[in-house]
Structures are given as C-alpha cells and as structure tokens.
Design a protein around this motif. Sequence first.
Motif, mmCIF file in Angstrom:
data_model
loop_
_atom_site.group_PDB
_atom_site.id
_atom_site.type_symbol
_atom_site.label_atom_id
_atom_site.label_comp_id
_atom_site.label_asym_id
_atom_site.label_seq_id
_atom_site.Cartn_x
_atom_site.Cartn_y
_atom_site.Cartn_z
ATOM 1 N N GLU A 43 0.825 -1.204 0.000
ATOM 2 C CA GLU A 43 0.000 0.000 0.000
ATOM 3 C C GLU A 43 0.864 1.262 0.000
ATOM 4 O OE1 GLU A 43 -2.436 -0.460 3.397
ATOM 5 O OE2 GLU A 43 -3.814 -1.913 2.472
ATOM 6 N N ASP A 44 1.987 1.194 0.738
ATOM 7 C CA ASP A 44 2.882 2.358 0.784
ATOM 8 C C ASP A 44 3.516 2.638 -0.576
ATOM 9 O OD1 ASP A 44 2.302 2.659 3.427
ATOM 10 O OD2 ASP A 44 4.109 1.635 4.166
ATOM 11 N N MET A 45 3.656 1.611 -1.385
ATOM 12 C CA MET A 45 4.235 1.815 -2.714
ATOM 13 C C MET A 45 3.345 2.660 -3.605
ATOM 14 S SD MET A 45 5.838 -1.911 -3.647
ATOM 15 C CE MET A 45 7.108 -2.661 -2.644
ATOM 16 N N GLY A 46 2.087 2.732 -3.291
ATOM 17 C CA GLY A 46 1.178 3.518 -4.098
ATOM 18 C C GLY A 46 0.735 2.768 -5.333
ATOM 19 N N PRO A 47 0.010 3.451 -6.185
ATOM 20 C CA PRO A 47 -0.503 2.793 -7.393
ATOM 21 C C PRO A 47 0.624 2.454 -8.362
ATOM 22 C CG PRO A 47 -0.965 5.141 -7.449
ATOM 23 C CD PRO A 47 -0.441 4.850 -6.077
#
Length: 244
Positions: A43-47
């Motif tokens: 989730e922290d990596m983003g899209p």
Amino acid sequence: EPPDDVVRDDAEHHAEDEPHAVLRGEQQPGERAEYKRYRKELEDMGPVNMLALGEYDDEKQRYDLLASQLEDLQDTRSTLLDMVEEYDNRSRTQFLETFNAINEKFKETFKEVFEQGGDAEIQLTNPDDPLESGVEIAVQMPGKRMRNIHLLSGGEKALTALTLIFAILKVKPSPFYLLDEVDAGLDESNVAKFKRMLMTYSKQAQFLVITHNKGTLIGADHYYGITMDSNEGYTKVLSVSLEQ
C-alpha cells in the motif's frame, strides 16, 4: 457426550482445514502479522505506474548513449595523455642532449677566453624535471672559488654571458648576431678578449655590434655611424668600409 465417531470426524475436519487456515492467516498469529506488514508495504508503494516500462526503456537508451560517449572521451583522453608523455620524453631527451653539448662548449670556450685558468658550467636548478627547471651559471674565475654568476662583477658577468653566447654558436650556429652595447661594462683587458672572440667567430657568422667602445671598433670590416643633423632635424647614416 458425542459418539466417538463424531469426535473423530471433527478432528479429521479440523486437520483438513488447517492448511487453509494457515494460508488465510486465520490460525497463525505470527504469519498474520507478517501478512499485514507485506500488505502495508504494498500500500505504501502507491498505485502501479503502467508507463514505467516505457520510461525505463527511454532512460536506458539515454544512459547507453551517455555511457558510450563517456567511453569515447576516456579513450581520447588516454590517447592524448600517451601523446603528451611521448612528446615530453622526446623533448626531455633533446633538451638534455643540447644542454650537455652547450655545457661542454661553454667550459671549452671559457678556458679559451680566460687564458689564466678558471672554469664555468651551466646547471639545472631542478635536475629531476629539466623541462620545468631553470638554468644557473656557475663560474670559477682564475684564482677564485666556484660561485654563482650573480656574485661576479659587472665586467665578469658580461664577459661570461658573451662566452655562453659563443658556446651556443658552436653547438647551434646562427648566420647573424646582433649585439647591442654588450661591451659597455668591460674594461680594456676584457674588451680585448671580446674583440678576439669576434675576430675568431666572424669567420662563421655575421656580427652587427652596436658599441661606443673604440677598442671594439678595431678589427671591424665596416663602420656605420648614426648622427643627428641639428640643422635639418633628422638622423644620418654614415658608412665606411675598411676594405676599400
């Protein structure tokens, strides 16, 4: 109390569900925490950037181009450094050969001029790097110790410098020499030595000497006098040839 076969069926049922429970993270607290940690990292990596692969290809091409240009520059630099080193070695060799030849002729000519004895030599201030080194003149006048030319009298300096010029003439002759009042600091005896050198080496080259010393004039082939006409306000050149 349930029958034995029911208890056995329940045990078998739980045994069959155990692998699925582990995969879902329902029964193992440690693995559940690890699962949550991995999920948070995602989730922290983003899209996901779907254009990343295309951008990577563009940057890769640019990197390859710059890397190729850098390699060419490094090769060129290496070639230039090799050329500079070769020229330095060649220049150093030629310089030292000429320097040593002039030094030998300088010693020889000095003894010809100063018939009473003495010695002289040219020295490098930095022998380890001759191309960047200065040159000093060490002189031992008859009956004196060796010392730097700066410690000599004006006449001794002038005659020693003239001796070096004639030594260079022996190694690398020139067809023409212009000497401008080089005898100004010479006394009568040293003027005679200077005149003797001119008479000797004038057979190999032409000397144009500017002088006010009558002793130097003796023995010249031609005289050229420059005089100012006070009435007309311009200079005149008077020439006399002793051969006529």
